[in-house]
Design a protein around this motif. Structure first.
Motif, PDB file in Angstrom:
ATOM      1  N   HIS A 192      40.243  61.433  36.350  1.00  0.00           N
ATOM      2  CA  HIS A 192      40.455  61.365  34.792  1.00  0.00           C
ATOM      3  C   HIS A 192      41.136  62.400  33.903  1.00  0.00           C
ATOM      4  CE1 HIS A 192      39.358  58.465  31.035  1.00  0.00           C
ATOM      5  NE2 HIS A 192      40.778  58.610  31.471  1.00  0.00           N
ATOM      6  N   LEU A 193      42.562  61.787  33.880  1.00  0.00           N
ATOM      7  CA  LEU A 193      43.529  62.867  33.345  1.00  0.00           C
ATOM      8  C   LEU A 193      43.832  61.794  31.859  1.00  0.00           C
ATOM      9  CD1 LEU A 193      45.464  64.914  36.227  1.00  0.00           C
ATOM     10  CD2 LEU A 193      42.939  65.315  35.136  1.00  0.00           C
ATOM     11  N   ILE A 207      43.511  59.902  41.270  1.00  0.00           N
ATOM     12  CA  ILE A 207      43.773  60.748  39.827  1.00  0.00           C
ATOM     13  C   ILE A 207      43.797  58.853  39.180  1.00  0.00           C
ATOM     14  CG2 ILE A 207      44.874  62.750  39.319  1.00  0.00           C
ATOM     15  CD1 ILE A 207      45.195  64.011  41.967  1.00  0.00           C
ATOM     16  N   LEU A 208      43.116  59.279  37.752  1.00  0.00           N
ATOM     17  CA  LEU A 208      43.772  57.924  37.118  1.00  0.00           C
ATOM     18  C   LEU A 208      44.358  58.570  35.590  1.00  0.00           C
ATOM     19  CD1 LEU A 208      40.308  56.160  37.326  1.00  0.00           C
ATOM     20  CD2 LEU A 208      42.589  55.879  39.048  1.00  0.00           C
ATOM     21  N   VAL A 209      45.514  58.353  35.512  1.00  0.00           N
ATOM     22  CA  VAL A 209      46.747  59.326  34.445  1.00  0.00           C
ATOM     23  C   VAL A 209      46.396  58.422  33.487  1.00  0.00           C
ATOM     24  CG1 VAL A 209      48.399  60.861  33.929  1.00  0.00           C
ATOM     25  CG2 VAL A 209      47.912  60.823  36.365  1.00  0.00           C
ATOM     26  N   GLU A 240      42.601  49.025  25.114  1.00  0.00           N
ATOM     27  CA  GLU A 240      41.153  49.733  25.376  1.00  0.00           C
ATOM     28  C   GLU A 240      41.112  50.191  26.881  1.00  0.00           C
ATOM     29  OE1 GLU A 240      38.478  46.364  25.738  1.00  0.00           O
ATOM     30  OE2 GLU A 240      39.298  45.931  22.975  1.00  0.00           O
ATOM     31  N   THR A 241      42.523  50.956  27.669  1.00  0.00           N
ATOM     32  CA  THR A 241      42.970  51.041  28.418  1.00  0.00           C
ATOM     33  C   THR A 241      41.632  52.720  28.891  1.00  0.00           C
ATOM     34  OG1 THR A 241      44.771  50.277  29.200  1.00  0.00           O
ATOM     35  CG2 THR A 241      44.861  52.031  30.165  1.00  0.00           C
ATOM     36  N   PRO A 242      41.963  53.402  27.757  1.00  0.00           N
ATOM     37  CA  PRO A 242      41.083  54.549  28.239  1.00  0.00           C
ATOM     38  C   PRO A 242      39.251  54.577  28.462  1.00  0.00           C
ATOM     39  CG  PRO A 242      42.806  54.925  25.889  1.00  0.00           C
ATOM     40  CD  PRO A 242      42.181  53.301  26.038  1.00  0.00           C
ATOM     41  N   GLU A 243      38.846  53.311  27.530  1.00  0.00           N
ATOM     42  CA  GLU A 243      37.644  53.375  27.229  1.00  0.00           C
ATOM     43  C   GLU A 243      37.397  52.862  29.378  1.00  0.00           C
ATOM     44  OE1 GLU A 243      38.543  53.508  23.801  1.00  0.00           O
ATOM     45  OE2 GLU A 243      39.657  51.790  25.007  1.00  0.00           O
ATOM     46  N   ILE A 244      38.138  51.906  29.889  1.00  0.00           N
ATOM     47  CA  ILE A 244      38.436  51.447  31.424  1.00  0.00           C
ATOM     48  C   ILE A 244      38.102  52.588  32.224  1.00  0.00           C
ATOM     49  CG2 ILE A 244      38.893  49.647  32.880  1.00  0.00           C
ATOM     50  CD1 ILE A 244      40.388  47.589  30.469  1.00  0.00           C
ATOM     51  N   LEU A 245      39.349  53.777  31.858  1.00  0.00           N
ATOM     52  CA  LEU A 245      39.574  54.616  32.727  1.00  0.00           C
ATOM     53  C   LEU A 245      38.313  55.606  32.567  1.00  0.00           C
ATOM     54  CD1 LEU A 245      42.853  55.300  32.635  1.00  0.00           C
ATOM     55  CD2 LEU A 245      41.468  53.783  33.827  1.00  0.00           C
ATOM     56  N   GLU A 246      37.531  55.673  31.710  1.00  0.00           N
ATOM     57  CA  GLU A 246      36.361  56.708  31.535  1.00  0.00           C
ATOM     58  C   GLU A 246      34.875  56.147  32.048  1.00  0.00           C
ATOM     59  OE1 GLU A 246      35.188  56.890  26.887  1.00  0.00           O
ATOM     60  OE2 GLU A 246      36.911  57.680  26.475  1.00  0.00           O
ATOM     61  N   ARG A 247      34.890  54.541  32.236  1.00  0.00           N
ATOM     62  CA  ARG A 247      34.181  53.430  33.012  1.00  0.00           C
ATOM     63  C   ARG A 247      33.784  54.257  34.732  1.00  0.00           C
ATOM     64  NH1 ARG A 247      34.165  49.633  29.386  1.00  0.00           N
ATOM     65  NH2 ARG A 247      35.615  48.946  30.571  1.00  0.00           N
ATOM     66  N   GLN A 268      44.557  44.337  30.039  1.00  0.00           N
ATOM     67  CA  GLN A 268      44.456  43.401  31.260  1.00  0.00           C
ATOM     68  C   GLN A 268      44.708  43.357  31.903  1.00  0.00           C
ATOM     69  OE1 GLN A 268      46.902  40.316  29.571  1.00  0.00           O
ATOM     70  NE2 GLN A 268      46.771  39.260  30.644  1.00  0.00           N
ATOM     71  N   TYR A 269      44.660  44.459  32.836  1.00  0.00           N
ATOM     72  CA  TYR A 269      45.688  44.703  34.813  1.00  0.00           C
ATOM     73  C   TYR A 269      44.745  45.574  35.291  1.00  0.00           C
ATOM     74  CZ  TYR A 269      48.817  41.684  33.220  1.00  0.00           C
ATOM     75  OH  TYR A 269      50.351  40.573  31.722  1.00  0.00           O
ATOM     76  N   ALA A 270      44.545  46.583  34.013  1.00  0.00           N
ATOM     77  CA  ALA A 270      43.207  48.042  34.916  1.00  0.00           C
ATOM     78  C   ALA A 270      41.854  47.657  35.775  1.00  0.00           C
ATOM     79  CB  ALA A 270      43.009  48.828  33.692  1.00  0.00           C
ATOM     80  N   PRO A 271      41.440  46.470  34.887  1.00  0.00           N
ATOM     81  CA  PRO A 271      40.717  46.398  36.118  1.00  0.00           C
ATOM     82  C   PRO A 271      40.484  45.860  37.383  1.00  0.00           C
ATOM     83  CG  PRO A 271      40.028  45.119  34.122  1.00  0.00           C
ATOM     84  CD  PRO A 271      41.501  45.916  33.980  1.00  0.00           C
ATOM     85  N   ASP A 272      41.443  45.011  37.917  1.00  0.00           N
ATOM     86  CA  ASP A 272      41.564  44.408  38.793  1.00  0.00           C
ATOM     87  C   ASP A 272      41.991  45.364  39.420  1.00  0.00           C
ATOM     88  OD1 ASP A 272      41.192  41.857  38.604  1.00  0.00           O
ATOM     89  OD2 ASP A 272      42.822  41.279  37.612  1.00  0.00           O
TER      90      ASP A 272
END
Length: 325
Positions: free
Chosen positions: A61-62, A35-37, A44-51, A15-19
């Motif tokens: 990305h780790l 460094i995004l761990v 759905e956080t992993p998909e958001i971080l992959e983008r 909910q918050y990762a995009p901001d």
């Protein structure tokens, strides 16, 4: 050469990762890395971080295969960081545009080991400014000189790792790493060690971190057993402070703060699950018995009647040998 490494753990914050990521993009610079761990998120956080790894300049990305908690995720980021300076951000908070450039300029101008900053606390739509509890701004000082007094809020009580910037030499000296596996209060042993062992710091009135409070998934909002890691965290604070060259001066502060945190949790014990509430009482009673008893007596004498009475009653509670250990 990477000038700044920003370490950002994420766990189930779709909910918050995009901001958060949008604000990092507004702080990007050619010599910054982010460094995004991902601490083994299940949403759905992993998909958001992959983008983000494809779209955010400087992104690294780790991913953890098992959830290790905030302290362990930050350590993963520290081990991967290449920057001359390092800082932290939590995956549900965000930044003002251009904040990191100002933060780097501040520490370069001051030339100290670390700089601490104010922040904006955000609860629903309310905003409030929270300041480093240290009155002298832009003045370089030895950080151990501002641990005291024991009966007032000081810089070691302002334990937010993301409210500042740190020179790489602190990481090389082992001062910046966190105690692996701590699920809560992980900043407390960290901030005490930072103030005891670093040589120089300064506080600045720079605002740019927006700290989101009241997030339903935050451990501060969940009354499960992970909350009790504060016992392990403060045991470490007291143990390490007792070994310091200024233990006689600093221990009263460490013990009094530990007592205040225990009292705080007991005062809101209804938010814990019943089994956890019982464990909180037994572990806290054992913790009081482990503290230096003369220092504890002085700490209780210095506290208000309500808190002191609550803690003295708990201190008399019988503790099994297993819990005491």
């Amino acid at each position: 050469m990477v000038k700044l490494s920003v370490i950002v753990p994420f766990y189930n914050v779709q909910q918050y990762a995009p901001d958060t990521l949008k604000s990092l993009r507004a702080n990007a610079r050619d010599d910054f890395e982010f460094i995004l761990v991902d601490d083994c998120s299940k949403d759905e956080t992993p998909e958001i971080l992959e983008r983000a790894a494809r779209e955010l300049p400087g992104a690294v990305h780790l991913r953890h295969e098992t959830n290790g908690g905030l302290a362990t995720a930050r350590n993963t980021g520290l081990d991967a960081a290449r920057g001359e300076y390092l800082t932290f951000l939590d995956g549900d908070d965000w930044l003002a545009p251009g904040y990191y450039a100002q933060l780097v300029a501040a520490i370069e101008q001051l030339g100290c080991d670390f700089v601490r900053t104010d922040h904006v606390q955000c609860t629903a739509r309310a905003r409030s400014i929270h300041r480093v509890p240290h009155g002298r701004r832009g003045v370089v000082m030895p950080p151990r000189d501002v641990i005291l007094p024991a009966d007032r809020s000081t810089s070691v009580d302002y334990a937010y790792a993301w409210a500042g910037i740190y020179h790489r030499r602190l990481a090389d000296q082992g001062i910046l790493h966190f105690t692996d596996g701590l699920r809560t209060a992980e900043d407390r042993p960290w901030i005490w060690r930072l103030h005891r062992e670093a040589e120089s710091f300064a506080a600045v009135g720079l605002l740019g971190v927006f700290y989101r409070r009241g997030v339903a998934s935050s451990l501060t909002q969940i009354g499960d057993v992970r909350q009790l890691d504060f016992i392990r965290a403060f045991d470490q604070v007291v143990r390490e402070t007792a070994e310091d060259r200024d233990a006689d001066k600093l221990l009263p502060k460490a013990v009094r703060t530990y007592c205040a945190i225990i009292s705080h949790h007991l005062g809101s014990i209804e938010r814990f699950e019943p089994q956890v509430a019982r464990k909180l009482k037994s572990l806290s009673a054992a913790a009081l018995k482990r503290m230096p008893q003369g220092v504890l007596d002085e700490a209780l004498d210095s506290m208000d009647i309500q808190r002191a009475t609550r803690l003295r009653r708990l201190r008399r509670r019988p503790v099994s040998a297993e819990v005491a250990a």
